[in-house]
Design a protein around this motif. Structure first.
Motif, PDB file in Angstrom:
ATOM      1  N   GLU A  64       0.642  -1.334  -0.128  1.00  6.91           N
ATOM      2  CA  GLU A  64       0.048  -0.057  -0.005  1.00  6.91           C
ATOM      3  C   GLU A  64       0.812   1.133   0.242  1.00  6.91           C
ATOM      4  N   GLY A  65       1.848   1.174  -1.007  1.00 10.05           N
ATOM      5  CA  GLY A  65       2.696   2.319  -0.957  1.00 10.05           C
ATOM      6  C   GLY A  65       3.789   2.696  -0.036  1.00 10.05           C
ATOM      7  N   GLN A  66       3.845   1.726   1.034  1.00 14.12           N
ATOM      8  CA  GLN A  66       4.945   1.906   2.040  1.00 14.12           C
ATOM      9  C   GLN A  66       5.951   0.572   2.024  1.00 14.12           C
ATOM     10  N   PRO A  67       7.054   0.954   2.363  1.00 15.15           N
ATOM     11  CA  PRO A  67       7.819  -0.313   2.540  1.00 15.15           C
ATOM     12  C   PRO A  67       7.604  -0.932   3.354  1.00 15.15           C
ATOM     13  N   LEU A  68       7.659  -2.419   2.969  1.00 16.84           N
ATOM     14  CA  LEU A  68       7.020  -3.458   3.650  1.00 16.84           C
ATOM     15  C   LEU A  68       7.622  -3.512   5.233  1.00 16.84           C
ATOM     16  N   GLN A  69       6.829  -3.666   6.112  1.00 15.08           N
ATOM     17  CA  GLN A  69       7.364  -3.828   7.419  1.00 15.08           C
ATOM     18  C   GLN A  69       6.494  -4.579   8.197  1.00 15.08           C
ATOM     19  N   PRO A  70       7.450  -5.145   9.186  1.00 19.67           N
ATOM     20  CA  PRO A  70       6.580  -6.442  10.163  1.00 19.67           C
ATOM     21  C   PRO A  70       5.319  -6.257  10.501  1.00 19.67           C
ATOM     22  N   GLN A  71       4.822  -4.934  10.539  1.00 17.55           N
ATOM     23  CA  GLN A  71       3.297  -4.847  11.152  1.00 17.55           C
ATOM     24  C   GLN A  71       2.271  -5.295   9.944  1.00 17.55           C
ATOM     25  N   HIS A  72       2.890  -5.287   8.523  1.00 17.60           N
ATOM     26  CA  HIS A  72       1.758  -5.535   7.542  1.00 17.60           C
ATOM     27  C   HIS A  72       1.554  -6.868   7.504  1.00 17.60           C
ATOM     28  N   VAL A  73       2.385  -7.812   8.263  1.00 18.84           N
ATOM     29  CA  VAL A  73       1.960  -9.579   8.193  1.00 18.84           C
ATOM     30  C   VAL A  73       0.676  -9.368   8.823  1.00 18.84           C
ATOM     31  N   GLN A  74       0.095  -8.641   9.788  1.00 21.63           N
ATOM     32  CA  GLN A  74      -1.078  -8.772  10.231  1.00 21.63           C
ATOM     33  C   GLN A  74      -2.256  -8.530   9.195  1.00 21.63           C
ATOM     34  N   GLN A  75      -1.944  -7.900   8.042  1.00 21.79           N
ATOM     35  CA  GLN A  75      -2.945  -7.556   7.025  1.00 21.79           C
ATOM     36  C   GLN A  75      -2.876  -8.348   6.003  1.00 21.79           C
ATOM     37  N   ILE A  76      -1.995  -9.556   6.005  1.00 20.84           N
ATOM     38  CA  ILE A  76      -1.581 -10.670   5.044  1.00 20.84           C
ATOM     39  C   ILE A  76      -2.013 -11.988   5.404  1.00 20.84           C
ATOM     40  N   GLY A  77      -2.891 -12.714   4.830  1.00 22.58           N
ATOM     41  CA  GLY A  77      -3.226 -14.205   5.133  1.00 22.58           C
ATOM     42  C   GLY A  77      -2.496 -14.969   3.994  1.00 22.58           C
ATOM     43  N   TYR A  78      -1.747 -16.017   4.547  1.00 22.08           N
ATOM     44  CA  TYR A  78      -0.927 -16.908   3.804  1.00 22.08           C
ATOM     45  C   TYR A  78      -1.445 -18.273   3.921  1.00 22.08           C
ATOM     46  N   LEU A  79      -1.826 -18.993   2.924  1.00 17.25           N
ATOM     47  CA  LEU A  79      -2.119 -20.386   2.820  1.00 17.25           C
ATOM     48  C   LEU A  79      -1.011 -20.986   2.127  1.00 17.25           C
ATOM     49  N   PRO A  80       0.048 -21.762   2.853  1.00 15.25           N
ATOM     50  CA  PRO A  80       0.989 -22.494   2.009  1.00 15.25           C
ATOM     51  C   PRO A  80       0.611 -23.729   1.522  1.00 15.25           C
ATOM     52  N   GLU A  81       1.324 -24.158   0.397  1.00 11.93           N
ATOM     53  CA  GLU A  81       1.170 -25.515  -0.051  1.00 11.93           C
ATOM     54  C   GLU A  81       1.315 -26.546   0.865  1.00 11.93           C
ATOM     55  N   GLU A  82       2.249 -26.708   1.668  1.00 12.17           N
ATOM     56  CA  GLU A  82       2.484 -27.812   2.718  1.00 12.17           C
ATOM     57  C   GLU A  82       1.779 -27.059   3.848  1.00 12.17           C
ATOM     58  N   ARG A  83       0.435 -27.749   4.280  1.00 13.60           N
ATOM     59  CA  ARG A  83      -0.236 -27.580   5.443  1.00 13.60           C
ATOM     60  C   ARG A  83       0.299 -27.875   6.770  1.00 13.60           C
ATOM     61  N   GLY A  84      -0.087 -27.165   7.790  1.00 16.02           N
ATOM     62  CA  GLY A  84       0.516 -27.359   9.039  1.00 16.02           C
ATOM     63  C   GLY A  84      -0.542 -27.421  10.348  1.00 16.02           C
ATOM     64  N   LEU A  85      -1.022 -28.069  10.939  1.00 15.04           N
ATOM     65  CA  LEU A  85      -2.030 -28.009  11.715  1.00 15.04           C
ATOM     66  C   LEU A  85      -1.673 -28.853  13.106  1.00 15.04           C
ATOM     67  N   TYR A  86      -2.144 -28.359  14.194  1.00 10.61           N
ATOM     68  CA  TYR A  86      -1.820 -29.317  15.478  1.00 10.61           C
ATOM     69  C   TYR A  86      -2.571 -30.597  15.336  1.00 10.61           C
TER      70      TYR A  86
END
Length: 301
Positions: A64-86
Motif C-alpha cells: 500500500e505504497g509503504q516499504p514492507l514492514q513487520p506490522q504489515h504481516v497482520q494484513q496478509i493471510g498466507y495459505l502455504p502448499e504444505e499445510r500445518g495444523l496441530y
C-alpha cells in the motif's frame, strides 16, 4: 488506483543458486492475481519475501505504497502448499489460537469462527481433534485460519490441493466472494483451468526471471494467431490471397475450415467472403488457453 503490492527489482540468492533475478511487477487492489511458473521457478521464494519469512538480497517490496514492514504481516493471510495444523488440538481451539496470533480479540475470533464453520459445513467438527478430520476437512480448517482475520492481501499456494470437485467449487466461490468484498488475492497454482476461470491478472516466472505479465485478456490476445474455425452449409473452396487456409473439408453439403488471416486482414473481411458464398453456422476465433501459453512460454525459455 495504487497497487496493494509493488515488487521492484527483487533478487534472492541461496549460496550458488539464484532463486529470483530482478523481478518486478505490481498487484492491483481488489484483483485475483495469478503467480505462475514451473516447479523451481522462484514462486515460493517470492512468496516467502512478501510474507517476510525471508528478505530480498536486492530490490524492494511496497505494501500500500509503504516499504514492507513487520506490522504489515497482520494484513496478509498466507495459505502455504504444505499445510500445518496441530493434530491433537481441537479444531475450534486451534482456530482461536491462530486468530489470537493475528491480533484478534477472542470474542471476535469465536464469532467469526462460527460464521465460517457454518459456511463451510464444519460446525459439528469444531469440538473434534484435527486428526479426526479427513484431509479435505483439514484443508477447510486451514483456509478458515488464513482468512479469519480478514486480511487485505490473501496469498494462496495451491489452494485446491486435496479437495474433491464439490469442495473445490465451494472454496473457489468463497475466494470470489472475498474479492468482491475488496480483498486482493495472489493465487499460485499449476491448475491452469482455475487461472482461466478466476484470475484478472497474471505474472509468470521461469528460471528466476519474469517472462510474462498482464491481464488475462491482454496476455491471451498477445498470443493469438488470428486463426478462425468456420463451419456451415454449401460448397466452399477458399482461394483468396487474404487468407491462409490451414485445413478445409467438405462433407456433402457441409464444410469445415481452419483459416488464418494475413496481418492486414480483419475477421469481418473473412466473414463477408464467406457469407457471399455459403451459409455460415459457426465462426469462432481460436484463442489460446492459459495452459497453452504457459507451455509455450516455458518451452521457449
Amino acid at each position: 488506483m495504487q497497487p496493494i503490492l509493488q515488487i521492484q527489482g527483487v533478487s534472492k540468492f541461496y549460496e550458488a543458486h539464484q532463486a529470483l533475478n530482478q523481478v518486478s511487477f505490481d498487484v492491483p487492489k481488489g484483483s485475483i492475481f495469478g503467480l505462475l511458473g514451473p516447479n523451481g521457478a522462484g514462486k515460493t521464494s517470492l512468496i516467502r519475501i512478501i510474507t517476510q519469512i525471508t528478505a530480498p538480497d536486492e530490490g524492494r517490496v511496497f505494501f500500500e505504497g509503504q516499504p514492507l514492514q513487520p506490522q504489515h504481516v497482520q494484513q496478509i493471510g498466507y495459505l502455504p502448499e504444505e499445510r500445518g495444523l496441530y493434530k491433537k488440538m481441537k479444531v475450534g481451539e486451534q482456530l482461536v489460537y491462530l486468530a489470537r496470533l493475528r491480533g484478534m480479540e477472542k470474542a471476535d475470533a469465536v464469532q467469526r469462527i462460527k460464521v465460517w464453520a457454518e459456511r463451510l459445513n464444519l460446525k459439528e467438527w469444531l469440538t473434534k481433534n484435527v486428526e479426526d478430520l479427513s484431509k479435505g476437512m483439514q484443508q477447510k480448517v486451514q483456509f478458515i485460519a488464513t482468512v479469519l482475520h480478514e486480511p487485505k492481501l490473501l496469498i494462496l499456494d495451491e489452494p485446491f490441493s486435496g479437495f474433491d470437485p464439490v469442495n473445490a467449487n465451494i472454496i473457489r466461490d468463497e475466494i470470489l466472494k472475498l474479492r468482491e468484498q475488496g480483498c486482493t488475492v495472489i493465487f499460485s497454482t499449476h491448475r491452469m483451468e482455475s487461472v482461466e476461470q478466476m484470475c484478472d491478472y497474471i505474472v509468470m516466472i521461469n528460471q528466476s526471471q519474469k517472462v510474462l505479465e498482464g491481464s488475462v485478456r491482454e496476455v491471451k490476445s498477445r498470443y493469438t494467431s488470428h486463426t478462425y474455425q468456420v463451419e456451415g452449409t454449401g460448397k466452399l473452396m477458399i482461394t483468396s490471397p487474404d487468407f491462409k487456409v490451414l485445413s478445409q473439408k467438405q462433407h456433402g453439403n457441409h464444410f469445415q475450415a481452419q483459416v488464418q488471416l494475413e496481418p492486414q486482414v480483419g475477421p469481418n473481411q473473412l466473414l463477408r467472403y464467406l457469407i457471399e458464398r455459403v451459409e455460415v453456422q459457426h465462426f469462432q476465433e481460436e484463442v489460446p488457453s492459459i495452459h497453452d501459453i504457459f507451455v509455450q512460454t516455458v518451452t521457449e525459455e
